[in-house]
Design an enzyme around this catalytic site. Structure first.
Site, PDB file in Angstrom:
ATOM      1  N   THR A 123       0.815  -1.225   0.000  1.00 45.31           N
ATOM      2  CA  THR A 123       0.000   0.000   0.000  1.00 45.31           C
ATOM      3  C   THR A 123       0.841   1.265   0.000  1.00 45.31           C
ATOM      4  O   THR A 123       0.483   2.259  -0.632  1.00 45.31           O
ATOM      5  CB  THR A 123      -0.924  -0.020   1.244  1.00 45.31           C
ATOM      6  OG1 THR A 123      -1.818  -1.114   1.107  1.00 45.31           O
ATOM      7  CG2 THR A 123      -1.707   1.250   1.394  1.00 45.31           C
ATOM      8  N   SER A 126       1.622  -7.640  -0.757  1.00 42.93           N
ATOM      9  CA  SER A 126       2.427  -8.511   0.109  1.00 42.93           C
ATOM     10  C   SER A 126       1.902  -9.943   0.143  1.00 42.93           C
ATOM     11  O   SER A 126       2.644 -10.861   0.484  1.00 42.93           O
ATOM     12  CB  SER A 126       2.546  -7.933   1.516  1.00 42.93           C
ATOM     13  OG  SER A 126       1.329  -7.998   2.205  1.00 42.93           O
ATOM     14  N   THR A 128       1.449  -4.356   4.276  1.00 44.27           N
ATOM     15  CA  THR A 128       1.327  -4.669   5.702  1.00 44.27           C
ATOM     16  C   THR A 128       0.626  -5.998   5.965  1.00 44.27           C
ATOM     17  O   THR A 128       0.710  -6.534   7.064  1.00 44.27           O
ATOM     18  CB  THR A 128       0.537  -3.564   6.432  1.00 44.27           C
ATOM     19  OG1 THR A 128      -0.745  -3.443   5.817  1.00 44.27           O
ATOM     20  CG2 THR A 128       1.272  -2.246   6.370  1.00 44.27           C
ATOM     21  N   ASP A 129      -0.061  -6.527   4.951  1.00 42.27           N
ATOM     22  CA  ASP A 129      -0.867  -7.736   5.204  1.00 42.27           C
ATOM     23  C   ASP A 129      -0.041  -8.912   5.702  1.00 42.27           C
ATOM     24  O   ASP A 129      -0.531  -9.725   6.491  1.00 42.27           O
ATOM     25  CB  ASP A 129      -1.603  -8.165   3.928  1.00 42.27           C
ATOM     26  CG  ASP A 129      -2.722  -7.207   3.562  1.00 42.27           C
ATOM     27  OD1 ASP A 129      -3.016  -6.306   4.378  1.00 42.27           O
ATOM     28  OD2 ASP A 129      -3.305  -7.359   2.470  1.00 42.27           O
TER      29      ASP A 129
HETATM   30  N1  ASP Z   1      -3.183  -3.772   2.648  1.00 35.12           N
HETATM   31  C1  ASP Z   1      -1.909  -4.076   2.223  1.00 35.12           C
HETATM   32  C2  ASP Z   1      -0.868  -3.058   2.640  1.00 35.12           C
HETATM   33  O1  ASP Z   1      -1.041  -2.479   3.656  1.00 35.12           O
HETATM   34  C3  ASP Z   1      -1.702  -4.574   0.865  1.00 35.12           C
HETATM   35  C4  ASP Z   1      -0.479  -5.439   0.904  1.00 35.12           C
HETATM   36  O2  ASP Z   1      -0.218  -6.029   1.950  1.00 35.12           O
HETATM   37  O3  ASP Z   1       0.246  -5.459  -0.072  1.00 35.12           O
HETATM   38  O4  ASP Z   1       0.107  -2.811   2.010  1.00 35.12           O
END
Ligand code: ASP
Length: 334
Positions: free
Chosen positions: A14, A57, A89-90
């Site tokens: 993200t 991710s 972050t996932d």
């Molecule tokens: N929601 C996710 C992020 O915070 C998407 C990911 O993990 O790529 O980046």
């Protein structure tokens, strides 16, 4: 002033996302673009940017993290004084722990990301990146293994968890709390973790698939039997209820599994040690450990799966070595 050299390696996520053609945001921004958006970085470190991957991710693989760990070793040999990884972050709670397992250097290593993408008001990527570089540039962060910095908080990779789908304060370390925080750009450490022997990297990791299954109410153990029948897995992590408890049927299936592969006993609660000597009924922790399961200790199910996968890929399936590694990583002193 002689500022420390810090390399930022971007993996996507993200923090690097902009509007795509199919309706939602997708990773497009390079590491250079991320650095260019935060001019304050130049007052903290001599920053270099390297675009390493450009992925959500959920698409990252063990191979990506292993290659990254090898690159960090190489860069540290060339004199870098800190590293920041930006990613989605996932899966930070898994990738940062995988890096931690493989990272045997003292040079500070920090993983960060963003919960709000760059086109939203209150986007947290720039602040997280600045905080991550401030930590990576700090001599106090040496020797702490891999850290996760989000929302001005500093977490140990081995205990951090993503606990919310969208809020900037999504990250916490329920097992033992955060290691520290930032105030006015300065790292404040509240605690340190004991050092742990890292997974010894093999230049040619073997493929290894580890399943992660939750134990559920009235669970007959058929998922574990189906998994064994599929012959597709080299190891299993069971997320048992409470301190490490399952039904009698599941206990039997896990005992069968433990005869042919390492089976790790974690807790689905997400916080607290797996017990070892309290409950004595069929399917209790005492029963399961007697049947050959390995305690995850303080590690949650996802981290236990990461550690078991890396051990199998790099060191092989020696049960004694696997049990010892779990004891060390979960801070479990006999
Ligand atoms: N929601 C996710 C992020 O915070 C998407 C990911 O993990 O790529 O980046």
């Amino acid at each position: 002033m002689d500022l420390p050299a810090v390399t930022i390696l971007s993996l996507g996520g993200t923090i690097a996302m902009t509007q795509g053609e199919t309706g939602g945001v997708v990773p497009t921004l390079t590491a250079e673009a991320l650095v260019g958006a935060v001019p304050q970085l130049q007052q903290v470190a001599r920053v270099k940017a390297q675009s390493y991957r450009q992925l959500p991710s959920a698409h990252l693989r063990f191979e990506d993290i292993e290659a990254l760990a090898a690159s960090l070793r190489h860069l540290a040999g060339a004199g870098e004084r800190g590293f920041v990884i930006t990613q989605g972050t996932d899966t930070i709670d898994e990738t940062a722990f995988a890096l931690d397992c493989l990272y045997d250097l003292d040079v500070p290593l920090v993983v960060t990301g963003a919960m709000r993408h760059p086109t939203l008001p209150g986007a947290d990527g720039p602040a997280n990146l600045l905080a991550a570089v401030q930590v990576a540039a700090s001599p106090a962060a040496r020797g702490l293994g891999c850290l996760v910095v989000m929302n001005d908080e500093v977490h140990a990779a081995r205990y951090v968890r993503k606990l919310n789908t969208s809020r900037p304060d999504a990250f916490a370390s329920p097992a033992c709390g955060r290691l520290g925080w930032l105030t006015e750009g300065r790292l404040r450490l509240a605690s340190r973790l004991p050092d742990v022997p890292r997974v010894v990297s093999s230049p040619q990791p073997r493929p290894a698939q580890v399943a992660l299954l939750p134990a559920c109410l009235d669970d007959p153990g058929d998922m574990v039997r189906a998994l064994l029948a599929a012959h597709a897995f080299d190891g299993l992590v069971i997320q048992a209820a409470g301190g490490g408890h399952v039904t009698a049927g599941l206990a039997d299936a896990l005992e069968t599994a433990a005869r042919s592969m390492p089976v790790v006993l974690a807790s689905r609660t997400g916080s607290g040690d797996v017990l070892s000597s309290t409950y004595g009924y069929t399917g209790s922790e005492i029963d399961l450990l007697r049947r050959g399961l390995i305690r995850a200790g303080l590690l949650d199910g996802h981290k236990a799966r990461v550690l078991l996968t890396l051990l199998l890929r790099h060191q092989g399936a020696d049960p004694g070595a696997i049990a010892q590694a779990f004891q060390a990583w979960s801070n479990d002193h006999p």
